[in-house]
Scaffold this motif. Structure first.
Motif, mmCIF file in Angstrom:
data_model
loop_
_atom_site.group_PDB
_atom_site.id
_atom_site.type_symbol
_atom_site.label_atom_id
_atom_site.label_comp_id
_atom_site.label_asym_id
_atom_site.label_seq_id
_atom_site.Cartn_x
_atom_site.Cartn_y
_atom_site.Cartn_z
ATOM 1 N N LYS A 140 0.867 -1.354 -0.028
ATOM 2 C CA LYS A 140 0.151 -0.219 0.115
ATOM 3 C C LYS A 140 0.990 1.304 -0.045
ATOM 4 O O LYS A 140 0.284 2.329 -0.212
ATOM 5 N N THR A 141 2.180 1.295 0.383
ATOM 6 C CA THR A 141 3.061 2.258 0.434
ATOM 7 C C THR A 141 3.225 2.961 -1.023
ATOM 8 O O THR A 141 3.483 2.084 -2.026
ATOM 9 N N HIS A 189 2.442 -2.661 6.894
ATOM 10 C CA HIS A 189 3.370 -1.535 7.276
ATOM 11 C C HIS A 189 2.455 -0.314 7.505
ATOM 12 O O HIS A 189 1.634 -0.098 6.860
ATOM 13 N N PHE A 190 2.913 0.502 8.657
ATOM 14 C CA PHE A 190 2.430 1.777 8.761
ATOM 15 C C PHE A 190 3.307 2.589 9.294
ATOM 16 O O PHE A 190 4.025 2.695 10.061
ATOM 17 N N VAL A 191 3.402 4.122 8.738
ATOM 18 C CA VAL A 191 4.271 5.157 9.429
ATOM 19 C C VAL A 191 3.156 5.367 10.468
ATOM 20 O O VAL A 191 2.135 5.290 10.733
ATOM 21 N N PRO A 192 4.004 5.789 11.580
ATOM 22 C CA PRO A 192 3.116 6.136 12.891
ATOM 23 C C PRO A 192 1.987 6.851 12.719
ATOM 24 O O PRO A 192 0.995 6.463 13.382
ATOM 25 N N SER A 193 2.117 8.083 12.082
ATOM 26 C CA SER A 193 1.149 8.889 12.229
ATOM 27 C C SER A 193 -0.287 7.991 11.342
ATOM 28 O O SER A 193 -1.462 8.372 11.927
ATOM 29 N N PHE A 214 4.679 -3.662 10.962
ATOM 30 C CA PHE A 214 6.211 -2.885 10.675
ATOM 31 C C PHE A 214 5.661 -1.424 10.784
ATOM 32 O O PHE A 214 5.112 -0.979 10.027
ATOM 33 N N CYS A 215 6.585 -0.907 11.620
ATOM 34 C CA CYS A 215 6.288 0.880 11.741
ATOM 35 C C CYS A 215 7.653 1.133 11.352
ATOM 36 O O CYS A 215 8.738 0.718 11.631
ATOM 37 N N GLN A 350 15.865 18.919 8.538
ATOM 38 C CA GLN A 350 15.001 18.249 7.619
ATOM 39 C C GLN A 350 13.849 17.603 8.603
ATOM 40 O O GLN A 350 14.066 17.557 9.766
ATOM 41 N N VAL A 351 12.535 17.811 8.155
ATOM 42 C CA VAL A 351 11.637 17.289 9.078
ATOM 43 C C VAL A 351 10.625 16.079 8.550
ATOM 44 O O VAL A 351 10.722 15.883 7.371
ATOM 45 N N LYS A 352 9.964 15.406 9.346
ATOM 46 C CA LYS A 352 8.873 14.400 8.770
ATOM 47 C C LYS A 352 7.538 15.123 9.377
ATOM 48 O O LYS A 352 7.261 15.216 10.592
ATOM 49 N N ILE A 353 6.732 15.012 8.043
ATOM 50 C CA ILE A 353 5.489 15.299 8.502
ATOM 51 C C ILE A 353 4.407 14.308 8.049
ATOM 52 O O ILE A 353 4.678 14.012 6.808
ATOM 53 N N ARG A 354 3.650 13.478 9.042
ATOM 54 C CA ARG A 354 3.044 12.568 8.640
ATOM 55 C C ARG A 354 3.708 11.264 7.920
ATOM 56 O O ARG A 354 3.299 10.779 7.017
#
Ligand code: AMP
Length: 555
Positions: A140-141, A189-193, A214-215, A350-354
């Motif tokens: 799904k990614t 898999h999911f990103v945490p948000s 997996f996160c 650098q940032v991670k947004i969602r």
């Protein structure tokens, strides 16, 4: 290098595999990206051709060679070919794929990952988690992100089933929960948000057939870990860490409920070394913060066509024999007493947004490219805890009328949606400190409500309900029928909240429809218009796992 510009589906899987089998490296190009981004990436990477479909041909720039895999001539030519796999000699150092990621200097950069790196990553994953032919892995990614590489190829290499989510399905938590159950998915898999949004979905609790989740992609908070392990009791959760520059992930840890206030990212995967170093490249003691450097077989070759940038981040290692390299991650970490790494944050902007990796500098340089912008600054603001948003501040070069919306529109023509600032604030001048640097603390908070609710009032009950729902989810007093959900600060996770909010009130709308027509008026009448039913009671229903038995379709 062969670019692939396709929606998620069977043709996409076949095309990626075909490029690899033919000895090429694939370059994913997401059809959701704006034309400006697609052109920039293809011009930078200069692939030999683009594999695409007839439906998406208009997205392929005119001067780029293309093969449309569903074109009748291509289909008939393929039908006439022998079914034997081509015999090609691929060396371990040859690139397998090139993934573009945000670049601080204003240009995205293409990371070239060799076969040796990704094969090691897949072999480690198999040794560690042992996929069997009975497993079913959800893909799904979006394929422009490297997590997709193991989602595609781990099941294919091991003979497990690969279940491909529908295009856009990765944003729709209720679809995902339903798909996981219907397709008996065992690994996802999911990103945490997104995991957070998924767990709020009532049907998530029924996804008990999962045997590994997996996160990765951003920090996994301990309360979220505990919530997952409580809701899906017995389903193992793993926290993986790694940059695109090192074949997806380089450290991993299994999560245990209630195990501390921070979730460690674990220790190195096979054939990988991790170093926590100070400013003079000396290892720091346990418990002391340092910068994380990576070494080993999973390191990327570097950035395509950017030797200077490659040399800056992939540096000579004093710890590796034979002139080995280390990748400087820019991540601040420490070792804990159990020999696991703990992620502390970034050493740069650098940032991670969602879960999306963004260099505000890249967004800033695009904003500054607008003809009516004299000066620009782009920062990340966290209005509510966990709700990070990009905000652009601009000083006008001339007329300020409509500048904010014009800047958003301009940026949306060049950058993927997740890099478009949630708000554009027009200032007379950028505030500066006594040293003349940008005074970030003096930048005013954006007013998302400004302008909301203006324009035509709702004319139908459907529009009224949608306007109310928009206002509620966005935390605004009122929203007009022509107001754009995303221009008012909405983002992909709030879109999920809106869909859920409407669902419990008996209105069924797909997340994708909101992305296509993001205003109440557009949504009410657009191609993905909601389906309405009258609940038996007039009060909103509690979330239910089953569809209503008695419903009358309105539209
Ligand atoms: P990307 O190249 O998009 O995979 O992003 C890599 C960056 O995401 C890393 O350098 C970290 O800053 C962050 N990251 C990835 N995984 C994790 C994790 N498990 N915990 C904290 N940060 C992470």
């Amino acid at each position: 290098m062969v670019a692939v510009l396709m929606e998620r589906g069977v043709e996409l899987v076949v095309s990626l595999l075909a490029v690899l089998k033919a000895g090429g490296a694939y370059l994913p190009v997401d059809p959701e990206y704006p034309a400006g981004r697609i052109e920039a990436v293809l011009a930078d990477a200069a692939p030999v051709c683009v594999l695409s479909t007839t439906a998406l041909e208009a997205s392929v720039p005119d001067d780029v060679a293309r093969v449309l895999v569903d074109h009748p001539l291509v289909v008939s030519e393929l039908a006439g070919l022998s079914v034997q796999a081509p015999v090609v000699e691929v060396l371990p150092a040859h690139p397998a794929y090139v993934i573009f990621t945000s670049g601080s200097t204003g240009r995205p950069k293409g990371v070239a990952v060799p076969h040796a790196g990704i094969v090691n990553r897949l072999a480690w994953m198999q040794e560690e988690y042992g996929l069997s032919v009975a497993d079913r892995v959800l893909q799904k990614t979006p394929f422009g992100f490297d997590v997709s590489v193991w989602e595609f190829f781990w099941p294919l290499v091991q003979g497990a089933a690969l279940v491909v989510a529908r295009p856009g399905g990765h944003r729709d938590t209720s679809y995902l929960a339903e798909l996981i159950q219907r397709q008996n998915i065992t690994v996802t898999h999911f990103v945490p948000s997104m995991l957070e949004a998924f767990l709020s979905e009532p049907a998530a609790a029924d996804c008990t057939g999962l045997r590994a989740v997996f996160c990765s992609g951003e920090a996994l908070a301990a309360p979220l870990r505990d919530r997952f392990l409580e809701l899906l009791d017995g389903v193992p959760l793993f926290n993986l860490y790694g940059p695109t520059e090192a074949s997806v992930d380089v450290t991993a840890a299994r999560c245990t409920a209630g195990d501390g206030a921070v979730v460690p990212i674990g220790g190195p995967v096979a054939n990988t070394r991790v170093y926590v170093l100070d400013g003079s490249l000396s290892p720091v003691p346990v418990g002391v913060e340092g910068e994380l450097y990576l070494a080993g077989v999973q390191l990327a070759r570097g950035y395509v066509g950017r030797a200077g940038l490659t040399a800056e981040r992939f540096v000579a290692s004093p710890f590796e024999a034979d002139g080995g390299r280390m990748y400087r991650t820019g991540d601040r970490v420490r070792w804990n007493a159990d020999g696991q790494l703990v992620y502390l944050g970034r050493a740069d902007d650098q940032v991670k947004i969602r879960g999306f990796r963004i260099e505000p500098g890249e967004v800033q340089s695009v904003v500054a490219g607008h003809a009516q912008v004299a000066q620009a600054a782009v920062v990340v603001r966290e209005g509510a805890p966990g709700d990070k948003r990009l905000v652009a501040y601009v000083v006008a070069d001339g007329d300020t009328a409509e500048l904010a919306s014009s800047v958003r529109e301009f940026v949306a023509g060049w950058l993927p949606a997740y890099m478009v600032p949630s708000a554009v604030v027009v200032l007379d001048a950028l505030p500066v400190t006594v040293n003349g640097k940008l005074d970030r603390k003096a930048l005013p908070a954006p007013e998302y409500a400004a302008g909301a609710g203006a324009g035509r009032a709702p004319a139908t009950v459907q529009e009224e309900v949608l306007c109310q729902a928009f206002a509620q989810v966005l935390g605004l007093e009122s929203v007009g029928v022509e107001d754009d959900f995303f221009a008012l600060g909405g983002h992909s996770l709030l879109a999920v909240s809106l869909v859920e909010y409407l669902r419990v009130r008996g209105v069924s709308v797909a997340v994708r429809a909101l992305f296509e027509t993001p205003t109440p008026a557009g949504l009410a009448e657009g191609p993905g218009k909601p389906r309405w039913w009258y609940p038996r009671t007039s009060s909103p229903r509690a979330p239910s796992r089953s569809r209503p038995r008695c419903c009358r379709w309105w539209n």
